[in-house]
Design a protein around this motif. Structure first.
Motif, short mmCIF file in Angstrom:
data_model
loop_
_atom_site.label_atom_id
_atom_site.label_comp_id
_atom_site.label_asym_id
_atom_site.label_seq_id
_atom_site.Cartn_x
_atom_site.Cartn_y
_atom_site.Cartn_z
N LYS A 1 16.85 78.43 37.72
CA LYS A 1 18.16 79.10 36.91
C LYS A 1 17.75 79.39 35.68
O LYS A 1 18.44 79.10 34.78
N LYS A 2 16.45 79.78 35.42
CA LYS A 2 15.97 80.08 34.05
C LYS A 2 15.43 81.69 34.07
O LYS A 2 15.07 82.29 35.14
N ILE A 3 15.42 82.14 33.21
CA ILE A 3 14.99 83.51 32.42
C ILE A 3 14.31 83.53 31.35
O ILE A 3 14.63 83.02 30.44
N THR A 4 13.08 84.35 31.27
CA THR A 4 12.14 84.36 30.21
C THR A 4 12.30 85.75 29.55
O THR A 4 12.34 86.66 30.40
N ILE A 5 12.98 85.84 28.37
CA ILE A 5 13.09 87.04 27.81
C ILE A 5 12.32 87.31 26.38
O ILE A 5 12.36 86.29 25.46
N LYS A 6 11.85 88.35 26.04
CA LYS A 6 11.34 88.73 24.89
C LYS A 6 12.36 89.40 24.16
O LYS A 6 12.76 90.42 24.62
N HIS A 7 12.81 88.75 23.34
CA HIS A 7 14.06 89.58 22.60
C HIS A 7 13.88 89.75 21.11
O HIS A 7 13.15 89.23 20.32
N GLY A 8 14.67 90.46 20.30
CA GLY A 8 15.03 90.65 19.22
C GLY A 8 15.74 89.48 18.27
O GLY A 8 15.96 88.51 19.22
N GLU A 9 16.02 89.55 17.34
CA GLU A 9 16.75 88.65 16.41
C GLU A 9 18.15 88.21 17.30
O GLU A 9 18.91 88.90 17.80
N ILE A 10 18.46 87.05 17.53
CA ILE A 10 19.78 86.50 17.82
C ILE A 10 20.66 86.03 16.83
O ILE A 10 20.19 84.90 16.34
#
Length: 100
Positions: free
Chosen positions: A42-51
């Motif tokens: 139940k996990k997801i790996t995300i390359k993300h911008g600023e949170i």
């Protein structure tokens, strides 16, 4: 006639907080790209911008997901907008949607 006007006024005033909440929700969405989906964990790996709401710089990281059924609609490479929160000490995606 005054009753109708008052009802219309109160109706309009009651909609305003909903619109403000929707704007607030939209402002807290972060853009990212799915790197990995792990349905079993139940996990997801995300390359993300600023949170912004978490004061977190851009990076790639693993998140728990609040709604595991969301993982059925996502795959590596998908561009997304999502909201994350720190829940019980764990960074958790609370809403996510694929974008074109």
């Amino acid at each position: 006639m005054k009753g109708i006007l008052l009802a219309a006024l109160f109706g309009a005033l009651s909609v305003q907080p909903l619109l403000a909440d929707d704007k607030h929700h939209t402002e807290n969405l972060t853009e990212g790209e799915i790197r990995k989906v792990d349905k079993d964990a139940k996990k997801i790996t995300i390359k993300h911008g600023e949170i912004k709401n978490l004061d977190m710089p851009p990076m790639t990281m693993v998140f728990q997901v609040k709604d595991p059924s969301a993982l059925d609609r996502l795959k590596a490479g998908d561009k997304v907008k999502f909201q994350a929160e720190k829940i019980g000490g764990t960074y958790t995606v609370t809403s996510i949607e694929a974008v074109q």
